[in-house]
Design a protein around this motif. Structure first.
Motif, mmCIF file in Angstrom:
data_model
loop_
_atom_site.group_PDB
_atom_site.id
_atom_site.type_symbol
_atom_site.label_atom_id
_atom_site.label_comp_id
_atom_site.label_asym_id
_atom_site.label_seq_id
_atom_site.Cartn_x
_atom_site.Cartn_y
_atom_site.Cartn_z
ATOM 1 N N ASN A 139 -7.435 7.228 2.371
ATOM 2 C CA ASN A 139 -5.955 8.149 2.752
ATOM 3 C C ASN A 139 -5.106 7.456 2.757
ATOM 4 O OD1 ASN A 139 -7.887 10.300 2.725
ATOM 5 N ND2 ASN A 139 -8.393 10.066 5.463
ATOM 6 N N ALA A 140 -5.681 6.039 4.209
ATOM 7 C CA ALA A 140 -3.963 5.150 3.697
ATOM 8 C C ALA A 140 -3.755 4.868 2.355
ATOM 9 C CB ALA A 140 -4.804 3.871 4.938
ATOM 10 N N GLN A 141 -4.345 3.950 1.558
ATOM 11 C CA GLN A 141 -3.963 3.725 0.216
ATOM 12 C C GLN A 141 -3.585 5.109 -0.643
ATOM 13 O OE1 GLN A 141 -7.542 2.118 -1.697
ATOM 14 N NE2 GLN A 141 -7.452 0.726 -0.592
ATOM 15 N N LEU A 142 -4.215 6.443 -0.546
ATOM 16 C CA LEU A 142 -3.474 7.816 -0.996
ATOM 17 C C LEU A 142 -1.602 7.713 -0.780
ATOM 18 C CD1 LEU A 142 -6.081 9.970 -1.437
ATOM 19 C CD2 LEU A 142 -5.350 8.525 -4.070
ATOM 20 N N LEU A 143 -1.962 7.253 1.249
ATOM 21 C CA LEU A 143 -0.384 8.428 1.509
ATOM 22 C C LEU A 143 0.576 7.198 1.021
ATOM 23 C CD1 LEU A 143 1.048 9.219 3.464
ATOM 24 C CD2 LEU A 143 0.240 7.761 5.239
ATOM 25 N N THR A 144 0.354 5.771 0.915
ATOM 26 C CA THR A 144 1.297 4.826 0.960
ATOM 27 C C THR A 144 1.883 4.365 -0.538
ATOM 28 O OG1 THR A 144 0.261 3.249 2.102
ATOM 29 C CG2 THR A 144 1.224 1.697 1.181
ATOM 30 N N VAL A 145 0.658 5.110 -1.276
ATOM 31 C CA VAL A 145 1.271 5.214 -3.107
ATOM 32 C C VAL A 145 1.955 6.221 -3.448
ATOM 33 C CG1 VAL A 145 0.649 4.960 -5.393
ATOM 34 C CG2 VAL A 145 -0.570 3.519 -3.331
ATOM 35 N N VAL A 146 1.475 7.641 -2.143
ATOM 36 C CA VAL A 146 2.031 8.443 -2.891
ATOM 37 C C VAL A 146 3.880 8.562 -2.265
ATOM 38 C CG1 VAL A 146 2.862 11.448 -2.686
ATOM 39 C CG2 VAL A 146 0.064 10.001 -2.868
ATOM 40 N N ASP A 147 3.576 8.113 -0.777
ATOM 41 C CA ASP A 147 4.585 8.465 -0.196
ATOM 42 C C ASP A 147 6.098 7.504 -0.950
ATOM 43 O OD1 ASP A 147 6.757 9.256 2.005
ATOM 44 O OD2 ASP A 147 6.497 6.945 2.593
ATOM 45 N N GLN A 148 5.352 6.557 -1.493
ATOM 46 C CA GLN A 148 6.663 5.258 -2.329
ATOM 47 C C GLN A 148 7.227 6.685 -3.748
ATOM 48 O OE1 GLN A 148 4.312 1.568 -3.186
ATOM 49 N NE2 GLN A 148 5.776 0.922 -0.373
ATOM 50 N N ALA A 149 6.261 6.951 -4.009
ATOM 51 C CA ALA A 149 6.259 7.763 -5.624
ATOM 52 C C ALA A 149 7.164 8.861 -5.799
ATOM 53 C CB ALA A 149 4.892 7.923 -6.522
ATOM 54 N N THR A 150 7.417 9.342 -4.000
ATOM 55 C CA THR A 150 7.901 10.537 -3.955
ATOM 56 C C THR A 150 9.256 10.833 -3.269
ATOM 57 O OG1 THR A 150 6.440 11.727 -1.750
ATOM 58 C CG2 THR A 150 5.526 12.079 -4.188
ATOM 59 N N ASN A 151 9.704 9.119 -2.838
ATOM 60 C CA ASN A 151 10.642 9.083 -1.974
ATOM 61 C C ASN A 151 11.812 9.725 -2.542
ATOM 62 O OD1 ASN A 151 11.807 7.387 0.425
ATOM 63 N ND2 ASN A 151 12.259 6.286 -1.188
ATOM 64 N N PRO A 152 11.882 8.532 -4.287
ATOM 65 C CA PRO A 152 12.972 9.962 -5.016
ATOM 66 C C PRO A 152 13.454 10.276 -4.773
ATOM 67 C CG PRO A 152 11.788 8.036 -5.700
ATOM 68 C CD PRO A 152 11.681 8.423 -5.376
ATOM 69 N N TRP A 153 12.340 11.722 -4.902
ATOM 70 C CA TRP A 153 13.031 13.034 -3.928
ATOM 71 C C TRP A 153 13.128 13.780 -3.084
ATOM 72 C CZ3 TRP A 153 7.296 14.585 -6.628
ATOM 73 C CH2 TRP A 153 6.891 13.775 -8.581
ATOM 74 N N GLY A 154 13.290 12.899 -1.831
ATOM 75 C CA GLY A 154 13.869 13.068 -0.803
ATOM 76 C C GLY A 154 13.349 14.034 -0.347
ATOM 77 N N MET A 155 11.739 13.407 0.047
ATOM 78 C CA MET A 155 10.346 13.761 0.828
ATOM 79 C C MET A 155 9.880 13.085 1.729
ATOM 80 S SD MET A 155 8.581 15.503 -2.012
ATOM 81 C CE MET A 155 6.727 16.160 -1.348
ATOM 82 N N LYS A 156 9.303 13.164 2.184
ATOM 83 C CA LYS A 156 8.060 12.453 3.436
ATOM 84 C C LYS A 156 6.715 12.652 3.513
ATOM 85 C CE LYS A 156 7.722 9.218 6.458
ATOM 86 N NZ LYS A 156 6.887 7.909 5.564
ATOM 87 N N VAL A 157 6.076 11.943 2.566
ATOM 88 C CA VAL A 157 4.224 12.283 2.660
ATOM 89 C C VAL A 157 4.202 12.015 3.787
ATOM 90 C CG1 VAL A 157 2.248 12.056 1.973
ATOM 91 C CG2 VAL A 157 4.554 12.106 0.178
ATOM 92 N N THR A 158 3.693 12.850 5.128
ATOM 93 C CA THR A 158 3.413 12.741 6.376
ATOM 94 C C THR A 158 1.389 12.140 6.834
ATOM 95 O OG1 THR A 158 3.031 14.672 7.153
ATOM 96 C CG2 THR A 158 4.827 13.085 7.567
ATOM 97 N N ARG A 159 0.941 12.378 5.449
ATOM 98 C CA ARG A 159 -0.306 12.701 5.446
ATOM 99 C C ARG A 159 -0.954 12.905 4.948
ATOM 100 N NH1 ARG A 159 -2.966 14.964 10.975
ATOM 101 N NH2 ARG A 159 -1.445 14.066 11.589
ATOM 102 N N ILE A 160 -2.478 12.390 4.389
ATOM 103 C CA ILE A 160 -2.736 12.791 2.675
ATOM 104 C C ILE A 160 -4.244 13.095 3.420
ATOM 105 C CG2 ILE A 160 -4.122 11.823 0.454
ATOM 106 C CD1 ILE A 160 -0.692 11.438 -0.139
ATOM 107 N N GLU A 161 -5.474 13.800 3.497
ATOM 108 C CA GLU A 161 -6.980 13.935 3.621
ATOM 109 C C GLU A 161 -7.325 14.434 2.353
ATOM 110 O OE1 GLU A 161 -7.683 13.110 6.519
ATOM 111 O OE2 GLU A 161 -5.820 12.223 7.837
ATOM 112 N N ILE A 162 -8.317 13.060 2.651
ATOM 113 C CA ILE A 162 -9.381 13.757 1.960
ATOM 114 C C ILE A 162 -10.424 15.214 2.374
ATOM 115 C CG2 ILE A 162 -11.021 13.241 0.184
ATOM 116 C CD1 ILE A 162 -9.186 12.276 -1.367
#
Length: 315
Positions: A139-162
């Motif tokens: 979950n921590a690795q996914l959150l870090t990668v996806v949050d950085q990837a979606t930052n240009p879209w003007g959004m914040k990923v707060t949590r990812i749960e498998i």
């Protein structure tokens, strides 16, 4: 007349439409983008706003609240070539309405595709056992990668749960057998450890018992030696008294001493386990003389104290 009425209705309808196009109310939790002739100009926050009809219009209505997005189940191959089904959920929030509206065509579809791709990447770098036991790391690795990837879209990923990782049925059965064997092994180890502790405790108890028994025997020997010492002191004192009496010329003291030894000797013969009947010659007058000596000593002692003397025994 009919034309005038129709014209009035058209003007009334146009006025209502213009009014609705002019006055805009943005609800709480949303932001609307404003476009002028199709080009983005600014963003309207929650509240009452006025726009010039035809020139300005509402572009996108963006939800600014935190949202939950389901990630569909997909097959993922782990590093040790095990195929598992994985699904999850994503919690995100739009921070910039303009970027979320114009930087990506379909925000939810792009988000799902990005999360699924990174799930395959992260779990594919792990063994099956690691992927089942290290969900927090995934979950921590996914959150870090996806949050950085979606930052240009003007959004914040707060949590990812498998949400679920499902191995194939044959792997589940093998894992169940392995777990059963491991539990039986632990049970055998615990049972052996219990026997070992019981044996240690038993040996310790026997050791303490032997120590206490030795202590008791030592105490008994000490008491017995002390009793023999007291007896020897008493006998020595009696012998000394008899010796003093002999030194004074009292022959009856010798008879008393000899009679006492006679009695002790016959008592020992009578109590011996291998002697049932004793017949031996002896001089009766010597024995009676010794008893007479004892009586004479008793009369002398009572005469010294002023008590009445007992009758004489024999000759």
């Amino acid at each position: 007349m009919e034309f005038g009425t129709l014209l009035s209705l058209v003007l009334l309808f146009a006025g209502v439409v213009i009014l609705f196009k002019t006055v805009r109310v943005v609800p709480q939790g949303y932001e609307w983008t404003v476009e002028r002739f199709g080009k983005y100009t600014h963003t309207m926050t929650p509240g009452l706003h006025f726009l010039i009809p035809v020139v300005y219009g509402v572009g996108r209505k963006v939800n600014m609240m935190e949202q939950v997005l389901d990630v569909p189940s997909q097959d993922v191959i782990t590093r040790d070539n095990a195929v598992v089904k994985v699904d999850g959920v994503v919690f995100f929030q739009v921070l910039d309405a303009a970027k979320a509206a114009y930087e990506v065509s379909n925000l939810e579809v792009a988000m799902i595709a990005l999360v699924q791709t990174n799930i395959r990447t992260v779990i594919g770098s792990m063994d099956l056992d690691e992927s089942l036991s290290q969900r927090e790391t995934i979950n921590a690795q996914l959150l870090t990668v996806v949050d950085q990837a979606t930052n240009p879209w003007g959004m914040k990923v707060t949590r990812i749960e498998i949400r679920d990782i499902q191995p194939p049925k044959d792997l589940v059965d093998a894992m169940a057998r392995q777990m059963k064997a491991e539990r039986e092994k632990r049970a055998n180890i615990l049972e052996a450890e219990g026997f070992r502790q019981a044996a240690i405790l038993k040996a310790e108890g026997e050791k303490q018992s032997a120590i206490l028994e030795a202590e008791g025997e030592r105490e008994a020997a000490y008491r017995e030696a002390e009793a023999r010492e007291r007896l020897a002191e008493a006998e020595a004192k009696a012998t000394q008294l008899v010796s003093d009496a002999i030194a004074k010329g009292d022959v009856q003291a010798i008879n008393y001493f000899v009679a006492q030894k006679y009695v002790e000797a016959f008592k020992s013969l009578a109590e011996a386990p291998n002697q049932k009947f004793v017949l031996m010659p002896m001089e009766s007058s010597g024995m009676l003389g010794s008893l007479g000596g004892i009586a004479e000593l008793a009369r002398q002692a009572m005469a010294d104290k002023g008590a009445p003397t007992p009758p004489r025994i024999g000759g």
